[in-house]
Design a protein around this motif. Structure first.
Motif, PDB file in Angstrom:
ATOM      1  N   VAL A   1       0.845  -1.190   0.000  1.00  0.00           N
ATOM      2  CA  VAL A   1       0.000   0.000   0.000  1.00  0.00           C
ATOM      3  C   VAL A   1       0.881   1.240   0.000  1.00  0.00           C
ATOM      4  CG1 VAL A   1      -1.756   1.278   1.264  1.00  0.00           C
ATOM      5  CG2 VAL A   1      -1.827  -1.212   1.220  1.00  0.00           C
ATOM      6  N   LEU A   2       0.612   2.155  -0.953  1.00  0.00           N
ATOM      7  CA  LEU A   2       1.367   3.401  -1.042  1.00  0.00           C
ATOM      8  C   LEU A   2       0.578   4.587  -0.512  1.00  0.00           C
ATOM      9  CD1 LEU A   2       2.958   3.057  -4.586  1.00  0.00           C
ATOM     10  CD2 LEU A   2       4.026   2.665  -2.373  1.00  0.00           C
ATOM     11  N   LYS A   3      -0.729   4.607  -0.797  1.00  0.00           N
ATOM     12  CA  LYS A   3      -1.525   5.761  -0.397  1.00  0.00           C
ATOM     13  C   LYS A   3      -2.930   5.305  -0.005  1.00  0.00           C
ATOM     14  CE  LYS A   3      -2.219   8.830  -3.615  1.00  0.00           C
ATOM     15  NZ  LYS A   3      -2.429   9.971  -4.519  1.00  0.00           N
ATOM     16  N   VAL A   4      -3.387   5.823   1.143  1.00  0.00           N
ATOM     17  CA  VAL A   4      -4.729   5.531   1.629  1.00  0.00           C
ATOM     18  C   VAL A   4      -5.430   6.858   1.845  1.00  0.00           C
ATOM     19  CG1 VAL A   4      -6.102   4.470   3.443  1.00  0.00           C
ATOM     20  CG2 VAL A   4      -3.927   3.446   2.783  1.00  0.00           C
ATOM     21  N   SER A   5      -6.643   6.980   1.339  1.00  0.00           N
ATOM     22  CA  SER A   5      -7.420   8.196   1.507  1.00  0.00           C
ATOM     23  C   SER A   5      -8.599   7.910   2.430  1.00  0.00           C
ATOM     24  CB  SER A   5      -7.920   8.683   0.151  1.00  0.00           C
ATOM     25  OG  SER A   5      -8.769   9.780   0.330  1.00  0.00           O
ATOM     26  N   ASP A   6      -8.813   8.784   3.403  1.00  0.00           N
ATOM     27  CA  ASP A   6      -9.952   8.616   4.311  1.00  0.00           C
ATOM     28  C   ASP A   6     -11.267   8.964   3.641  1.00  0.00           C
ATOM     29  OD1 ASP A   6      -8.315   7.794   6.347  1.00  0.00           O
ATOM     30  OD2 ASP A   6      -8.056   9.820   7.163  1.00  0.00           O
ATOM     31  N   THR A   7     -11.225   9.851   2.663  1.00  0.00           N
ATOM     32  CA  THR A   7     -12.452  10.291   2.008  1.00  0.00           C
ATOM     33  C   THR A   7     -12.895   9.354   0.886  1.00  0.00           C
ATOM     34  OG1 THR A   7     -11.198  11.683   0.483  1.00  0.00           O
ATOM     35  CG2 THR A   7     -11.979  12.697   2.537  1.00  0.00           C
ATOM     36  N   SER A   8     -11.971   8.594   0.341  1.00  0.00           N
ATOM     37  CA  SER A   8     -12.276   7.717  -0.784  1.00  0.00           C
ATOM     38  C   SER A   8     -12.281   6.255  -0.336  1.00  0.00           C
ATOM     39  CB  SER A   8     -11.235   7.917  -1.891  1.00  0.00           C
ATOM     40  OG  SER A   8     -11.468   7.010  -2.940  1.00  0.00           O
ATOM     41  N   ASP A   9     -12.911   5.414  -1.124  1.00  0.00           N
ATOM     42  CA  ASP A   9     -12.949   3.982  -0.857  1.00  0.00           C
ATOM     43  C   ASP A   9     -11.834   3.256  -1.613  1.00  0.00           C
ATOM     44  OD1 ASP A   9     -14.039   1.759   0.387  1.00  0.00           O
ATOM     45  OD2 ASP A   9     -15.334   1.287  -1.313  1.00  0.00           O
ATOM     46  N   GLU A  10     -10.895   4.000  -2.173  1.00  0.00           N
ATOM     47  CA  GLU A  10      -9.812   3.412  -2.963  1.00  0.00           C
ATOM     48  C   GLU A  10      -8.475   3.590  -2.252  1.00  0.00           C
ATOM     49  OE1 GLU A  10      -9.992   5.431  -6.672  1.00  0.00           O
ATOM     50  OE2 GLU A  10     -11.745   4.353  -7.361  1.00  0.00           O
ATOM     51  N   ILE A  11      -7.575   2.663  -2.537  1.00  0.00           N
ATOM     52  CA  ILE A  11      -6.198   2.777  -2.059  1.00  0.00           C
ATOM     53  C   ILE A  11      -5.281   2.591  -3.254  1.00  0.00           C
ATOM     54  CG2 ILE A  11      -6.696   1.960   0.271  1.00  0.00           C
ATOM     55  CD1 ILE A  11      -5.605  -0.755  -0.530  1.00  0.00           C
ATOM     56  N   GLU A  12      -4.069   3.119  -3.147  1.00  0.00           N
ATOM     57  CA  GLU A  12      -3.090   2.950  -4.212  1.00  0.00           C
ATOM     58  C   GLU A  12      -2.105   1.872  -3.780  1.00  0.00           C
ATOM     59  OE1 GLU A  12       0.242   5.579  -6.535  1.00  0.00           O
ATOM     60  OE2 GLU A  12      -1.634   6.559  -5.930  1.00  0.00           O
ATOM     61  N   VAL A  13      -1.927   0.865  -4.636  1.00  0.00           N
ATOM     62  CA  VAL A  13      -1.102  -0.297  -4.330  1.00  0.00           C
ATOM     63  C   VAL A  13      -0.005  -0.416  -5.380  1.00  0.00           C
ATOM     64  CG1 VAL A  13      -1.105  -2.806  -4.033  1.00  0.00           C
ATOM     65  CG2 VAL A  13      -3.062  -1.474  -3.283  1.00  0.00           C
ATOM     66  N   GLU A  14       1.206  -0.719  -4.915  1.00  0.00           N
ATOM     67  CA  GLU A  14       2.317  -0.959  -5.831  1.00  0.00           C
ATOM     68  C   GLU A  14       2.485  -2.472  -5.964  1.00  0.00           C
ATOM     69  OE1 GLU A  14       6.724   0.806  -6.537  1.00  0.00           O
ATOM     70  OE2 GLU A  14       6.295   0.086  -4.514  1.00  0.00           O
ATOM     71  N   LEU A  15       2.254  -2.978  -7.190  1.00  0.00           N
ATOM     72  CA  LEU A  15       2.361  -4.405  -7.450  1.00  0.00           C
ATOM     73  C   LEU A  15       3.788  -4.811  -7.809  1.00  0.00           C
ATOM     74  CD1 LEU A  15      -0.919  -4.916  -9.480  1.00  0.00           C
ATOM     75  CD2 LEU A  15      -0.534  -5.350  -7.057  1.00  0.00           C
ATOM     76  N   ALA A  16       4.491  -3.944  -8.503  1.00  0.00           N
ATOM     77  CA  ALA A  16       5.887  -4.156  -8.868  1.00  0.00           C
ATOM     78  C   ALA A  16       6.529  -2.777  -8.937  1.00  0.00           C
ATOM     79  CB  ALA A  16       5.984  -4.873 -10.218  1.00  0.00           C
ATOM     80  N   GLU A  17       7.815  -2.739  -9.211  1.00  0.00           N
ATOM     81  CA  GLU A  17       8.474  -1.442  -9.326  1.00  0.00           C
ATOM     82  C   GLU A  17       7.842  -0.649 -10.459  1.00  0.00           C
ATOM     83  OE1 GLU A  17      12.722  -1.210  -9.348  1.00  0.00           O
ATOM     84  OE2 GLU A  17      12.883  -3.052  -8.187  1.00  0.00           O
ATOM     85  N   ASN A  18       7.465   0.569 -10.156  1.00  0.00           N
ATOM     86  CA  ASN A  18       6.847   1.490 -11.113  1.00  0.00           C
ATOM     87  C   ASN A  18       5.518   0.981 -11.673  1.00  0.00           C
ATOM     88  OD1 ASN A  18       9.008   3.264 -10.805  1.00  0.00           O
ATOM     89  ND2 ASN A  18      10.182   2.151 -12.347  1.00  0.00           N
ATOM     90  N   LEU A  19       4.847   0.090 -10.983  1.00  0.00           N
ATOM     91  CA  LEU A  19       3.524  -0.371 -11.389  1.00  0.00           C
ATOM     92  C   LEU A  19       2.568  -0.124 -10.233  1.00  0.00           C
ATOM     93  CD1 LEU A  19       1.587  -1.738 -13.376  1.00  0.00           C
ATOM     94  CD2 LEU A  19       2.270  -3.913 -12.390  1.00  0.00           C
ATOM     95  N   ARG A  20       1.811   0.959 -10.362  1.00  0.00           N
ATOM     96  CA  ARG A  20       0.879   1.359  -9.312  1.00  0.00           C
ATOM     97  C   ARG A  20      -0.546   1.235  -9.835  1.00  0.00           C
ATOM     98  NH1 ARG A  20       3.648   6.781  -6.772  1.00  0.00           N
ATOM     99  NH2 ARG A  20       5.586   5.767  -6.143  1.00  0.00           N
ATOM    100  N   VAL A  21      -1.408   0.688  -9.004  1.00  0.00           N
ATOM    101  CA  VAL A  21      -2.814   0.551  -9.368  1.00  0.00           C
ATOM    102  C   VAL A  21      -3.673   1.049  -8.214  1.00  0.00           C
ATOM    103  CG1 VAL A  21      -2.508  -1.391 -10.939  1.00  0.00           C
ATOM    104  CG2 VAL A  21      -2.891  -1.829  -8.537  1.00  0.00           C
ATOM    105  N   ARG A  22      -4.865   1.501  -8.575  1.00  0.00           N
ATOM    106  CA  ARG A  22      -5.845   1.887  -7.551  1.00  0.00           C
ATOM    107  C   ARG A  22      -6.776   0.704  -7.341  1.00  0.00           C
ATOM    108  NH1 ARG A  22      -7.885   7.374  -9.959  1.00  0.00           N
ATOM    109  NH2 ARG A  22      -9.657   5.986 -10.159  1.00  0.00           N
ATOM    110  N   VAL A  23      -7.018   0.375  -6.082  1.00  0.00           N
ATOM    111  CA  VAL A  23      -7.832  -0.787  -5.729  1.00  0.00           C
ATOM    112  C   VAL A  23      -8.923  -0.325  -4.775  1.00  0.00           C
ATOM    113  CG1 VAL A  23      -7.790  -3.047  -4.618  1.00  0.00           C
ATOM    114  CG2 VAL A  23      -5.837  -2.309  -5.965  1.00  0.00           C
ATOM    115  N   VAL A  24     -10.115  -0.847  -4.976  1.00  0.00           N
ATOM    116  CA  VAL A  24     -11.220  -0.569  -4.060  1.00  0.00           C
ATOM    117  C   VAL A  24     -11.023  -1.419  -2.801  1.00  0.00           C
ATOM    118  CG1 VAL A  24     -13.724  -0.637  -3.774  1.00  0.00           C
ATOM    119  CG2 VAL A  24     -12.734  -0.087  -5.994  1.00  0.00           C
ATOM    120  N   LYS A  25     -11.223  -0.812  -1.651  1.00  0.00           N
ATOM    121  CA  LYS A  25     -10.966  -1.498  -0.378  1.00  0.00           C
ATOM    122  C   LYS A  25     -11.804  -2.769  -0.221  1.00  0.00           C
ATOM    123  CE  LYS A  25      -9.647   2.391   2.562  1.00  0.00           C
ATOM    124  NZ  LYS A  25     -10.037   3.148   3.769  1.00  0.00           N
ATOM    125  N   SER A  26     -12.999  -2.783  -0.744  1.00  0.00           N
ATOM    126  CA  SER A  26     -13.875  -3.943  -0.558  1.00  0.00           C
ATOM    127  C   SER A  26     -13.391  -5.185  -1.309  1.00  0.00           C
ATOM    128  CB  SER A  26     -15.300  -3.613  -0.976  1.00  0.00           C
ATOM    129  OG  SER A  26     -15.342  -3.280  -2.342  1.00  0.00           O
TER     130      SER A  26
END
Length: 112
Positions: free
Chosen positions: A71-96
């Motif tokens: 996990v790279l970034k978590v927002s309290d206002t949003s239901d999404e988090i930013e996850v790094e799967l590999a180097e320089n590969l970032r995706v947004r994932v829904v918490k649910s």
């Protein structure tokens, strides 16, 4: 040929007796299912919900798609988090969609 008084008295029993005989075993089965299946599952779901809501930067997560990332970034206002799967590969994932959240200091579970 002739019926005895004992047989004649036994035939005149209550018509609700078969239901009373089935009621106690059915209630016992429901109690067993609740304590061995339903209750533990709801406790695990509650624990996962709490862990997902408490996810923070640096935790390792597993998504329902089977992807493991940090996990790279978590927002309290949003239901999404930013996850790094590999180097320089970032995706947004829904918490649910998270299946498991591992904290920074938590050891990996054994595959037994």
């Amino acid at each position: 040929m002739f019926t005895t008084p004992a047989f004649a008295q036994a035939a005149a029993s209550s018509p609700l007796e078969p239901f009373g005989g089935l009621l106690i075993p059915m209630l016992l089965m429901l109690a067993i299912f609740y304590f061995f299946l339903i209750r533990p599952q709801s406790q695990r779901a509650k624990e996962l919900r709490e862990r997902v809501n408490a996810v923070r930067r640096g935790d390792t997560v597993i998504t329902s798609g089977g992807m493991v990332g940090k996990v790279l970034k978590v927002s309290d206002t949003s239901d999404e988090i930013e996850v790094e799967l590999a180097e320089n590969l970032r995706v947004r994932v829904v918490k649910s969609t998270l299946l498991e959240v591992r904290s920074k200091g938590e050891p990996v579970k054994d595959a037994t």
